[in-house]
Structures are given as structure tokens and as C-alpha cells.
Write an enzyme that holds these catalytic residues in place. Structure first.
Site, mmCIF file in Angstrom:
data_model
loop_
_atom_site.group_PDB
_atom_site.id
_atom_site.type_symbol
_atom_site.label_atom_id
_atom_site.label_comp_id
_atom_site.label_asym_id
_atom_site.label_seq_id
_atom_site.Cartn_x
_atom_site.Cartn_y
_atom_site.Cartn_z
ATOM 1 N N GLY A 37 0.772 -1.237 0.000
ATOM 2 C CA GLY A 37 0.000 0.000 0.000
ATOM 3 C C GLY A 37 0.801 1.283 0.000
ATOM 4 O O GLY A 37 0.358 2.295 -0.531
ATOM 5 N N GLU A 92 3.483 4.188 6.118
ATOM 6 C CA GLU A 92 2.277 3.377 5.938
ATOM 7 C C GLU A 92 1.250 4.148 5.120
ATOM 8 O O GLU A 92 1.191 5.374 5.197
ATOM 9 C CB GLU A 92 1.666 3.048 7.314
ATOM 10 C CG GLU A 92 1.802 1.604 7.739
ATOM 11 C CD GLU A 92 0.894 0.632 6.980
ATOM 12 O OE1 GLU A 92 0.633 0.818 5.777
ATOM 13 O OE2 GLU A 92 0.440 -0.330 7.609
ATOM 14 N N ASP A 93 0.434 3.425 4.404
ATOM 15 C CA ASP A 93 -0.645 4.077 3.663
ATOM 16 C C ASP A 93 -1.740 4.565 4.609
ATOM 17 O O ASP A 93 -2.148 5.718 4.571
ATOM 18 C CB ASP A 93 -1.215 3.140 2.592
ATOM 19 C CG ASP A 93 -1.585 1.748 3.123
ATOM 20 O OD1 ASP A 93 -1.428 1.473 4.341
ATOM 21 O OD2 ASP A 93 -2.035 0.915 2.309
ATOM 22 N N ASP A 96 -5.568 1.907 10.657
ATOM 23 C CA ASP A 96 -6.977 1.620 10.891
ATOM 24 C C ASP A 96 -7.149 1.169 12.342
ATOM 25 O O ASP A 96 -7.269 2.001 13.237
ATOM 26 C CB ASP A 96 -7.379 0.533 9.877
ATOM 27 C CG ASP A 96 -8.867 0.281 9.804
ATOM 28 O OD1 ASP A 96 -9.636 1.245 9.854
ATOM 29 O OD2 ASP A 96 -9.263 -0.901 9.684
ATOM 30 N N LYS A 124 -7.303 6.753 10.493
ATOM 31 C CA LYS A 124 -8.732 6.595 10.797
ATOM 32 C C LYS A 124 -8.851 6.400 12.310
ATOM 33 O O LYS A 124 -9.056 5.281 12.786
ATOM 34 C CB LYS A 124 -9.279 5.341 10.116
ATOM 35 C CG LYS A 124 -9.530 5.413 8.628
ATOM 36 C CD LYS A 124 -9.954 3.997 8.196
ATOM 37 C CE LYS A 124 -10.583 3.930 6.847
ATOM 38 N NZ LYS A 124 -10.858 2.490 6.499
ATOM 39 N N PHE A 145 -14.362 2.973 3.443
ATOM 40 C CA PHE A 145 -13.280 2.163 2.899
ATOM 41 C C PHE A 145 -12.665 2.924 1.733
ATOM 42 O O PHE A 145 -13.348 3.285 0.787
ATOM 43 C CB PHE A 145 -13.771 0.779 2.470
ATOM 44 C CG PHE A 145 -12.620 -0.143 2.218
ATOM 45 C CD1 PHE A 145 -12.029 -0.835 3.268
ATOM 46 C CD2 PHE A 145 -12.094 -0.268 0.942
ATOM 47 C CE1 PHE A 145 -10.922 -1.653 3.052
ATOM 48 C CE2 PHE A 145 -10.984 -1.086 0.717
ATOM 49 C CZ PHE A 145 -10.406 -1.778 1.772
ATOM 50 N N ASP A 152 -5.843 -0.328 -1.864
ATOM 51 C CA ASP A 152 -6.552 -1.241 -2.762
ATOM 52 C C ASP A 152 -7.826 -1.801 -2.147
ATOM 53 O O ASP A 152 -8.023 -1.772 -0.926
ATOM 54 C CB ASP A 152 -5.664 -2.432 -3.109
ATOM 55 C CG ASP A 152 -5.597 -3.448 -1.960
ATOM 56 O OD1 ASP A 152 -5.245 -3.036 -0.836
ATOM 57 O OD2 ASP A 152 -5.922 -4.623 -2.184
ATOM 58 N N ARG A 158 -5.162 0.643 -6.909
ATOM 59 C CA ARG A 158 -3.951 1.227 -6.330
ATOM 60 C C ARG A 158 -3.375 2.352 -7.185
ATOM 61 O O ARG A 158 -2.704 3.252 -6.685
ATOM 62 C CB ARG A 158 -2.857 0.156 -6.173
ATOM 63 C CG ARG A 158 -3.140 -0.894 -5.113
ATOM 64 C CD ARG A 158 -1.863 -1.678 -4.838
ATOM 65 N NE ARG A 158 -2.081 -2.918 -4.128
ATOM 66 C CZ ARG A 158 -2.182 -3.051 -2.803
ATOM 67 N NH1 ARG A 158 -2.120 -1.980 -2.043
ATOM 68 N NH2 ARG A 158 -2.349 -4.226 -2.252
HETATM 69 P P1 IMP Z 1 -4.592 -1.983 10.877
HETATM 70 O O1 IMP Z 1 -4.245 -0.566 11.294
HETATM 71 O O2 IMP Z 1 -3.705 -3.015 11.470
HETATM 72 O O3 IMP Z 1 -6.052 -2.266 11.089
HETATM 73 O O4 IMP Z 1 -4.379 -2.207 9.360
HETATM 74 C C1 IMP Z 1 -4.076 -1.271 8.464
HETATM 75 C C2 IMP Z 1 -3.993 -1.941 7.114
HETATM 76 O O5 IMP Z 1 -5.305 -2.367 6.680
HETATM 77 C C3 IMP Z 1 -3.518 -0.930 6.102
HETATM 78 O O6 IMP Z 1 -2.121 -1.021 5.934
HETATM 79 C C4 IMP Z 1 -4.272 -1.330 4.860
HETATM 80 O O7 IMP Z 1 -3.547 -2.306 4.160
HETATM 81 C C5 IMP Z 1 -5.547 -1.966 5.366
HETATM 82 N N1 IMP Z 1 -6.673 -0.982 5.344
HETATM 83 C C6 IMP Z 1 -7.289 -0.454 6.410
HETATM 84 N N2 IMP Z 1 -8.253 0.410 6.041
HETATM 85 C C7 IMP Z 1 -8.220 0.444 4.700
HETATM 86 C C8 IMP Z 1 -8.989 1.172 3.716
HETATM 87 O O8 IMP Z 1 -9.883 1.991 3.976
HETATM 88 N N3 IMP Z 1 -8.654 0.929 2.403
HETATM 89 C C9 IMP Z 1 -7.677 0.061 2.039
HETATM 90 N N4 IMP Z 1 -6.949 -0.631 2.934
HETATM 91 C C10 IMP Z 1 -7.218 -0.457 4.251
HETATM 92 MG MG MG Z 2 -1.056 -1.700 4.247
#
Ligand code: IMP
Ligand code: MG
Length: 170
Positions: A37, A92-93, A96, A124, A145, A152, A158
Site C-alpha cells: 500500500g 504506511e498508507d 486503521d 482513521k 473504505f 486497494d 492502487r
Molecule cells: P490496521 O491498522 O492493522 O487495522 O491495518 C491497516 C492496514 O489495513 C492498512 O495497511 C491497509 O492495508 C488496510 N486498510 C485499512 N483500512 C483500509 C482502507 O480503507 N482501504 C484500504 N486498505 C485499508
Molecule cells: Mg497496508
């Protein structure tokens, strides 16, 4: 799909982030992008830096399926530069639940860097499940999302130059 961030908004913010990180960290930080990402963001961020940087990537996978991360994470590709004594910026992209970055910060600490900072294009915060400090955030987006600019859905979108909210119909 509806537009959340235009390419122009992203470029302006990435330029600010590059300037800020450069003046905070000084010469030769290592930008470590989280594949897949972060590949677009890291490309722009590296070019927005005003000090020399090095670039590396890692990849993680979380057990379980879908877009919800389980927190059971493992690294499938490690950084290849020697990070001992280096100032590392994890790129990081999107953050979440926060589980991926929390795990990564702990893991990176084992590699002996002088410091680890986190830079995420999008945060987020409403979705957070674990407490986490993010040092540099491009944008806060409360919900939805998101796809584009590296993000993606099933490996699609992407390549889009902006960020869009994907309306998933049930
Ligand atoms: P977390 O913070 O461990 O929940 O995970 C984050 C990862 O989940 C990111 O690096 C993305 O790959 C994926 N992700 C979370 N939200 C989104 C979204 O809105 N769109 C696309 N990928 C997302
Ligand atoms: Mg990611």
C-alpha cells in the site's frame, strides 16, 4: 466512488510532510515503506524530502482474511538495509485498528535503530483498537473504505492518483 482527497491536496500535504520530517530528523533517515500500500506515498514522500534519504521496504501479512486485521501479524519481507543506529521512518498508507503499526514498531525496535518514527498518509482514529502514537499524519479520515494512491480493494485501484471512498453495496 466519491472523491475524498484530490491529487492536488495529496501533493500539497506530502510536500509539507517531507519538509517537516527532513527538518526534524536531519540527514540520512531511512524511509521504510510497508508494501504494497505505501509504494505510491513513499515515492512521493522521498521526493519531497529536503535531506538525503535511503529507501527500503518490508511486507507483512496478517493471519485471517479480509480487510479486518486480526493482529496476528508476521513479516514476509524484512528490510534489507542495516538499520542499526539509523533513524527509521515507517511509511504506511493507512492506520486503521492500529494493530499492524503497533506490531511493526515493536519489531523494528529489535533491529537496533536510533529511533523509529511513523508516518501515515491517512489515519482513521475512530477505528483504533490499540493505543498508538503516529508521529506524522497526512490526513484524518473518520470512516469509509478508501482506495487509490496505493490503497486497494482486492488489489484493484492502487494506481488512482487520488483517494476515493468505495461504496460497497450489500
Ligand atoms: P490496521 O491498522 O492493522 O487495522 O491495518 C491497516 C492496514 O489495513 C492498512 O495497511 C491497509 O492495508 C488496510 N486498510 C485499512 N483500512 C483500509 C482502507 O480503507 N482501504 C484500504 N486498505 C485499508
Ligand atoms: Mg497496508
Amino acid at each position: 466512488m466519491s472523491v475524498v482527497l484530490t491529487p492536488g491536496q495529496i501533493q500539497a500535504r506530502v510536500r509539507q510532510l517531507g519538509g517537516q520530517i527532513s527538518s526534524d530528523l536531519g540527514d540520512q533517515p531511512v524511509l521504510v515503506g510497508v508494501l504494497n500500500g505505501a509504494f505510491v506515498f513513499l515515492g512521493d514522500l522521498a521526493r519531497a524530502m529536503t535531506v538525503p534519504v535511503q529507501v527500503d521496504f518490508l511486507r507483512v501479512a496478517s493471519y485471517g482474511s479480509g480487510s479486518v486485521s486480526s493482529g496476528r501479524i508476521h513479516m514476509t519481507k524484512a528490510p534489507e538495509l542495516d538499520l542499526k543506529g539509523r533513524a527509521v521512518v515507517l511509511v504506511e498508507d493507512i492506520v486503521d485498528t492500529g494493530r499492524t503499526v503497533t506490531w511493526l514498531k515493536q519489531h523494528m525496535a529489535n533491529l537496533g535503530p536510533s529511533l523509529v518514527k511513523v508516518c501515515a498518509l491517512i489515519d482513521k482514529p475512530e477505528r483504533r483498537e490499540v493505543e498508538l502514537d503516529i508521529d506524522y499524519v497526512g490526513f484524518n479520515v473518520p470512516q469509509g473504505f478508501l482506495v487509490g494512491y496505493g490503497l486497494d480493494f482486492n488489489e484493484q485501484y492502487r494506481y488512482l492518483p487520488g483517494v476515493y471512498e468505495l461504496k460497497i453495496s450489500h
